[in-house]
Design an enzyme around this catalytic site. Structure first.
Site, PDB file in Angstrom:
ATOM      1  N   ASP A 529       0.818  -1.144  -0.098  1.00 30.58           N
ATOM      2  CA  ASP A 529       0.029  -0.097   0.108  1.00 30.58           C
ATOM      3  C   ASP A 529       1.054   1.327   0.106  1.00 30.58           C
ATOM      4  O   ASP A 529       2.043   1.252   0.142  1.00 30.58           O
ATOM      5  CB  ASP A 529      -0.888   0.075   1.104  1.00 30.58           C
ATOM      6  CG  ASP A 529      -0.029   0.120   2.572  1.00 30.58           C
ATOM      7  OD1 ASP A 529       0.884  -0.865   2.525  1.00 30.58           O
ATOM      8  OD2 ASP A 529      -0.280   0.850   3.420  1.00 30.58           O
ATOM      9  N   GLU A 530       0.243   2.331  -0.295  1.00 32.17           N
ATOM     10  CA  GLU A 530       0.929   3.634  -0.294  1.00 32.17           C
ATOM     11  C   GLU A 530       2.215   3.790  -0.902  1.00 32.17           C
ATOM     12  O   GLU A 530       3.143   4.391  -0.111  1.00 32.17           O
ATOM     13  CB  GLU A 530       1.013   4.410   1.347  1.00 32.17           C
ATOM     14  CG  GLU A 530      -0.712   4.361   1.662  1.00 32.17           C
ATOM     15  CD  GLU A 530      -0.690   5.070   3.158  1.00 32.17           C
ATOM     16  OE1 GLU A 530      -1.908   5.435   3.619  1.00 32.17           O
ATOM     17  OE2 GLU A 530       0.100   4.784   4.026  1.00 32.17           O
ATOM     18  N   THR A 531       2.575   3.214  -1.967  1.00 31.96           N
ATOM     19  CA  THR A 531       3.782   3.304  -2.534  1.00 31.96           C
ATOM     20  C   THR A 531       3.936   4.675  -3.062  1.00 31.96           C
ATOM     21  O   THR A 531       3.267   4.992  -4.048  1.00 31.96           O
ATOM     22  CB  THR A 531       3.855   2.178  -3.472  1.00 31.96           C
ATOM     23  OG1 THR A 531       3.911   0.848  -2.861  1.00 31.96           O
ATOM     24  CG2 THR A 531       5.378   2.315  -4.173  1.00 31.96           C
TER      25      THR A 531
END
Length: 847
Positions: A529-531
C-alpha cells in the site's frame, strides 16, 4: 569528502565562542520549559500551500544562557512549511522529524523570558495525541550525549491512568477542532452526548450473548447452578481443541469436578452443522453441545461462558443453534510503528477467541520498526527494532513518532524467534490464525536502513559479495519522492534482484518459524500500500519502467508468485492490488479493501469482490480503532478518515451493503455524502468473505493505550463479524444513497435501536466486568449531562452499568436525583477503582 567534513567541523568548533559542554546541555534539557500551542487548525496559509495550521512553540529557561551550540529535534507529523521567527531555523529531516536550531540572529535566553516561534504546517493535526512528545536536545556538533527535554515527557494521570501532555497547551476552541470552513465536526462534550446519545433502557443484562447467536430460545425459567463445577464427557473431541475455553471457565471459578454438572460435548458429522457451527442445549440435567469441528465446540463453550452469571455461577436453560456469518473475523495489530509486547499479543488473542474472532493480522515491519527476528539477518532487529537519537542510523532508526532517546523504551523491541513460535502456538490453541505482514515495497525504511548497516559491516570485513546480496539501496538511483508519511527513502527498489533475494530469505525464515511451531503458514500479507513515486530515475528501472504499466504492479505480481510457490495464499491492501494485472495474479487473493466509504470505498470493494477475490472489509470509517471514540480533543486517535468511531457506530455497520451508509452516516467533516452504486454494482452470487478491525499504532505508545482503543469496540466488531442482524438493509444493485433516501425503513431503525439496547446491556452489565476482572484497561464511557425543566442535573452513560460522579465546589461525589445543574462543574464515569475522563458540565466552546 570525509576530510572536508572534518575540516568544517573543526572550523565550527574553533569559531563557536558559545560552545556548550555536557553539564550545560544536561541542565538545559532539565530546565527548558517547552509549550506547544495549536493556534488555528484552519489558518490562512503561506503561498503555494492549500491547507495548513498555525502553531506556536514557546521556549523558556529560568536562567540566562547565551549559546548557539544546540538544536532541538522533535516530531511533527506533517512538515513545517514556514516559520516567522528570524532567531530560529526549522528544518525537516525525514519522516516527521524536524530540527529547531538558533540562527545567527539568536539573542540568547534571558532568565524567565519566553522565545516564541510561530510556524505553519501543511495539512492538519487536531487531536492532542497527534502532537508527539519527547523532544531531544543535542549539541550542534554531535559531540555530547543528547537528552530528552524533561518538560516534553508525557506523564500518566494517577486517577484515570490516561496520558497527560504537559508540553501541550489546552484545546478549548472550535478553531482547534475544525480544519476548514466546510467542516461541521461537533465538539462531543457532555451537552452533545445528552442530545445525541441513546439513553440505556435496560437495567440488567438480558439472557443472550455477544456475539449474538442465530437462534436462542429460553426453554425453561429456572436457572441451573454449576457452582460445584462441571464434569466433562467428550465424544470424538480432543481435549486440546477446547482446553483454552475450559481454562477461561476456571478463571471464572468453574472447575472440573467428579461431582460437577454434566457437560457433554460431541463432535458430529451431520450435514446440518457447518464448519464452526454448533448447538448448545442447557437443561436441568446437563449441558449438551454438538459441533462439526473442535473449533465449533470451542465456540459453544465460549457461548456458555457468555451465558454464565459470574456472581451466582448459574446458567439459564436455553437452546442455541449457531453459525458465523463470516468465516474470516479478523483483528489487525500494528506492532511496527510502536511495539506491542508479547504479553499484550497473547492476551489479545485470548480476548479475540472469547468473542469468536479468528484471524490476527500481525503487522511486523514498517518505516519505524522491524519486529521479527530473522535468522541470518541480525541487523533487522539489532538496528531496525529500535528508535533513538543517532542521526547516522548505525545503532538505531531515527526517533520518529516522539520516540525519545531510550533504547529500552516500550515503543522499542521485537519478537524473538521463540516469541513468535509461542504466539503461533497460543493462537492455535485459541483457534486464531496468525497472518504475518512485513509491509513492502513502501513502508520499508526499517528494512532498508538495517540492510544498509549490514552492508557497511560486511564491507568493512572485505566481504563485498555477501554485503551486496541483500543490499536494498541503489547508490546511482537519483529519484526524489516523498511518501505519505514524508519519508524520502522508504521504498524498496522493485527493479533490483537483491530486493527479491531479501524478500525470499525473509519469507523462507517466516515459514520455517511456522513449521517449528507446527502451525503452517496459510496466508502472508505483503502490504503493497501507499507506494510513493519512487524509481523514476533508477538505472535498474531504466528498461523495466517502459515495459511494465506499473512497477508497483510488477512487484506485487512477482512477489505473489513467490508466495504462491511456497504454498501460501497472498494478501494485500486494495490500493496496491489495483495496480496489478488480474490475469497475472494467483487464483486465490485476499484483498483488504480500505477505501473510505465517504469517498467511494464501496466501488473499490465491489470491483475486487467481482474479481472473485477474498475481500476483507476494512473501511477506515468504522473498522480503524486508532481513530477517536468521539470528536473531542482529549480522545486519542487519528482523524483523516473519520472524526469518531464509537462502539455504537461499529455495532450499526452493515458490511454486506457498504453504499447504504450514505443514508445514515456523514463524512469526516460531519457532512452528508452520496454513494452511487449504479455503475459499480456487485454481480450476482458474490460477497465479501470477512471483516477486520484495525489498530494502527502511530499514536499508541503503550499497551494500556492500545487496550483503551480496543475495548469495548472489539465486542461490537465481533458482533458484526459473527452475526448478520435482521435489521441490516439487504444489498440491491444499482441504488444511490444519500441523506434523503429512505431505503432503511422506520421499522428497521426501531429494530436496530432495540438490538442496540440488548447489546449495550450485555456489554455494560456482563462483559465489561469480565474484562475488568482480567485487568483490561478498557475505556470508560463519557458522561452525557443536561438540565431538567426544574434545573436538576440529568446524567447518563450510553453504556450502562457504570456509576456517575459529579464534581462540585466540595469535590467529587456520587450523583443524586436532587443535584442542581448549576452546582455541577464536571462529570465522570466510575467502575470499581477505575474512573473515566472528567468532562465539564458547561460545555461552552469558544469559536
Amino acid at each position: 569528502m570525509y576530510k572536508y567534513v572534518l575540516g568544517l567541523l573543526a572550523c565550527a568548533i574553533s569559531v563557536n565562542v558559545f560552545a556548550m559542554n555536557q553539564p550545560q546541555l544536561d541542565s538545559m534539557a532539565k530546565d527548558l520549559k517547552v509549550i506547544y500551542t495549536l493556534l488555528d487548525a484552519n489558518s490562512a496559509c503561506p503561498a503555494k500551500v492549500q491547507q495548513c495550521y498555525l502553531s506556536e512553540l514557546s521556549l523558556t529557561l529560568p536562567y540566562d544562557l547565551n549559546s548557539h551550540n544546540w538544536a532541538i529535534y522533535f516530531s511533527q507529523l506533517m512538515p513545517i512549511v514556514h516559520s516567522s521567527n528570524s532567531e530560529f531555523e526549522i528544518t525537516h529531516i525525514n519522516g516527521d522529524l524536524h530540527r529547531l536550531s538558533p540562527s545567527k540572529m539568536f539573542s540568547g535566553f534571558a532568565g524567565g523570558d519566553a522565545h516564541r516561534i510561530r510556524f505553519y504546517t501543511q495539512d492538519s493535526q487536531i487531536t492532542r495525541s497527534e502532537f508527539m512528545p519527547n523532544y531531544i536536545l543535542a549539541d550542534s556538533e554531535g559531540l555530547l550525549s543528547a537528552k530528552v527535554i524533561a518538560s516534553t515527557i508525557p506523564t500518566v494521570d494517577p486517577e484515570t491512568g490516561l496520558e497527560v501532555q504537559p508540553y501541550l497547551a489546552p484545546f478549548n476552541t472550535m478553531s482547534q477542532l475544525r480544519i476548514h470552513e466546510r467542516d461541521k465536526t461537533p465538539w462531543m462534550g457532555t451537552k452533545y452526548l445528552f442530545e445525541n446519545a441513546l439513553r440505556p433502557v435496560l437495567t440488567e443484562a438480558p439472557i443472550d450473548i455477544i456475539p449474538k447467536p442465530k437462534t436462542l430460545i429460553l426453554s425453561s425459567e429456572p436457572v441451573v447452578s454449576i457452582q460445584n463445577g462441571i464434569k466433562l464427557s467428550l465424544v470424538n473431541i480432543k481435549r486440546e481443541g477446547i482446553s483454552q475455553a475450559l481454562f477461561r471457565l476456571s478463571t471464572l471459578g468453574i472447575h472440573e469436578q467428579e461431582q460437577g454438572f454434566n457437560v457433554n460435548i460431541k463432535r458430529t458429522t451431520t450435514a446440518t452443522l457447518a464448519e464452526q457451527a454448533y448447538t448448545l442445549k442447557i437443561s436441568a440435567q446437563a449441558v449438551n453441545i454438538e459441533a462439526a469441528t473442535e473449533q465449533g465446540a470451542f465456540y459453544a463453550l465460549q457461548s456458555l461462558i457468555g451465558l454464565l452469571n459470574i456472581e451466582t455461577h448459574t446458567l439459564p436453560q436455553v437452546d442455541i443453534t449457531d453459525a458465523p456469518h463470516y468465516m474470516f473475523r479478523g483483528l489487525h495489530i500494528d506492532s511496527a510503528r510502536n511495539f506491542r509486547s508479547k504479553q499484550f499479543i497473547l492476551e489479545t488473542i485470548t480476548h479475540m477467541a472469547s468473542y469468536k474472532l479468528n484471524r490476527l493480522h500481525l503487522h511486523l515491519a514498517d518505516d519505524e520498526g522491524w519486529r521479527l527476528e530473522i535468522a541470518g539477518l541480525p541487523e533487522l532487529t539489532e538496528v531496525g527494532s529500535t528508535r533513538c537519537f543517532d542521526l547516522s542510523e548505525q545503532r538505531c532508526l531515527l526517533p520518529q513518532l516522539g520516540a525519545g532517546n531510550a533504547p529500552d523504551a516500550s515503543i522499542n523491541g521485537f519478537y524473538s524467534r521463540q516469541d513468535y513460535i509461542d504466539i503461533l502456538q497460543h493462537a492455535k490453541r485459541h483457534h486464531v490464525e496468525v497472518i504475518p505482514s512485513l509491509d513492502m515495497p513502501g513502508h520499508s525504511r526499517a528494512a532498508i536502513v538495517s540492510m544498509e548497516a549490514r552492508f557497511e559491516r560486511l564491507m568493512a570485513q572485505n566481504l563485498e559479495r555477501d554485503a551486496l546480496k541483500y543490499r536494498l539501496v541503489e547508490p546511482q538511483d537519483l529519484s526524489r519522492y516523498r511518501s505519505i508519511q514524508h519519508y524520502s527513502d522508504n521504498t524498496l527498489n522493485v527493479c533490483l534482484e537483491q530486493t527479491y533475494q531479501f524478500i525470499d530469505k525473509v519469507l523462507t525464515e517466516v515459514q520455517t518459524l511456522h513449521e517449528a511451531a507446527e502451525v503452517p503458514l496459510k496466508i502472508y500479507h505483503i502490504g503493497a500500500d501507499e507506494t510513493a513515486g519512487a524509481w523514476l530515475n533508477s538505472p535498474a528501472c531504466s528498461v523495466l519502467k517502459y515495459s511494465e504499466p506499473s512497477l508497483n504492479g510488477y512487484f506485487i505480481e512477482r512477489i505473489s508468485k513467490i508466495v504462491t510457490d511456497k504454498g501460501v495464499e497472498v494478501a494485500g491492501w486494495s490500493d496496491g492490488l489495483d495496480d496489478v494485472r488480474v490475469k497475472n495474479m494467483p487464483h486465490v487473493v485476499q484483498s483488504n479493501v480500505w477505501g473510505t466509504l465517504a469517498h467511494g470505498g464501496h466501488q473499490v470493494a465491489h470491483r475486487h469482490i467481482n474479481r472473485n477475490w477474498n475481500v476483507i472489509v476494512s473501511n477506515p470509517d468504522v473498522t480503524y480503532f486508532d481513530f477517536p471514540y468521539e470528536s473531542h480533543p482529549m480522545e486519542r486517535g487519528n482523524h483523516w478518515a473519520t472524526r469518531a468511531v464509537n462502539t455504537r457506530k461499529v455495532f450499526e455497520f452493515m458490511p454486506d451493503n457498504l453504499p447504504a451508509h450514505a443514508e445514515l452516516w456523514h463524512n469526516n467533516y460531519a457532512r452528508s455524502y452520496i454513494a452511487d452504486d449504479t455503475s459499480s454494482r456487485l454481480e450476482k452470487g458474490v460477497s465479501a468473505k470477512g471483516i477486520q478491525g484495525h489498530l494502527w499504532s502511530e499514536m499508541i505508545r503503550t499497551d494500556e493505550q492500545a487496550e483503551y482503543m480496543l475495548y469495548p469496540r472489539l465486542l461490537a466488531l465481533a458482533e458484526r463479524a459473527w452475526h448478520k442482524p435482521d435489521w441490516a438493509l439487504r444489498y440491491k444493485e444499482s441504488r444511490s444513497f444519500d441523506k434523503n433516501t429512505t431505503f432503511m425503513t422506520k421499522g428497521a431503525l426501531q429494530a436496530r435501536e432495540k438490538d442496540w439496547q440488548r447489546f449495550i446491556a450485555l456489554v455494560g452489565f456482563k462483559e465489561i466486568p469480565k474484562l475488568a476482572s482480567q485487568g483490561v484497561f478498557y475505556r470508560l464511557p463519557s458522561v452525557a449531562a443536561g438540565k431538567s425543566e426544574s434545573g436538576q442535573l440529568m446524567v447518563f452513560t450510553e453504556i450502562p452499568g457504570f456509576d456517575i460522579e459529579v464534581k462540585t465546589l466540595n469535590g467529587w461525589q456520587a450523583v443524586s436525583p436532587k443535584m442542581l445543574h448549576s452546582t455541577a462543574l464536571a462529570v465522570r464515569a466510575k467502575l470499581g477503582r477505575r474512573v473515566g475522563r472528567a468532562l465539564p458540565v458547561s460545555d461552552h466552546v469558544l469559536e
